[in-house]
Write a protein that holds these residues in place. Structure first.
Motif, short mmCIF file in Angstrom:
data_model
loop_
_atom_site.label_atom_id
_atom_site.label_comp_id
_atom_site.label_asym_id
_atom_site.label_seq_id
_atom_site.Cartn_x
_atom_site.Cartn_y
_atom_site.Cartn_z
N LEU A 40 0.78 -1.23 0.00
CA LEU A 40 0.00 0.00 0.00
C LEU A 40 0.82 1.29 0.00
O LEU A 40 0.25 2.36 -0.18
CB LEU A 40 -0.95 -0.01 1.21
N ARG A 41 2.12 1.19 0.18
CA ARG A 41 2.96 2.39 0.13
C ARG A 41 2.96 2.96 -1.27
O ARG A 41 2.89 2.23 -2.26
CB ARG A 41 4.40 2.04 0.49
N LYS A 42 3.10 4.27 -1.34
CA LYS A 42 3.22 4.89 -2.66
C LYS A 42 4.54 4.44 -3.27
O LYS A 42 5.56 4.37 -2.58
CB LYS A 42 3.20 6.41 -2.53
N PRO A 43 4.54 4.14 -4.55
CA PRO A 43 5.80 3.70 -5.16
C PRO A 43 6.83 4.81 -5.16
O PRO A 43 6.50 5.98 -5.32
CB PRO A 43 5.40 3.34 -6.59
#
Length: 77
Positions: A40-43
């Motif tokens: 779920l982290r932003k790339p």
């Protein structure tokens, strides 16, 4: 911190989670948190150099030489 409860998870997935956690030396709960965080982290924004380095080697430079067929002068008018 919030609490997350996941119901009706297939037992084979739970077992896979436990095995993965053991391989990483952490609890199943910690492994679950890590999996969720990674998913779920932003790339991370990649640099132009990193993008270029990921491009496949598709041939020699000569394979992409322009062929002058005389029609290029008619492209814009």
């Amino acid at each position: 911190m919030a609490t997350l409860l996941v119901r009706n998870v297939d037992e084979t997935l739970v077992q896979s989670l436990r095995e993965l956690a053991a391989a990483h030396g952490r609890s199943a709960e910690a492994e679950h948190r890590e999996i969720l965080a990674k998913a779920l982290r932003k790339p991370k924004r990649r640099s132009f150099v990193e993008i270029l380095m990921d491009m496949p080697d598709v041939g020699e430079d000569a394979d992409f030489d322009r062929i002058d067929d005389g029609e290029s002068s008619h492209v814009f008018g």
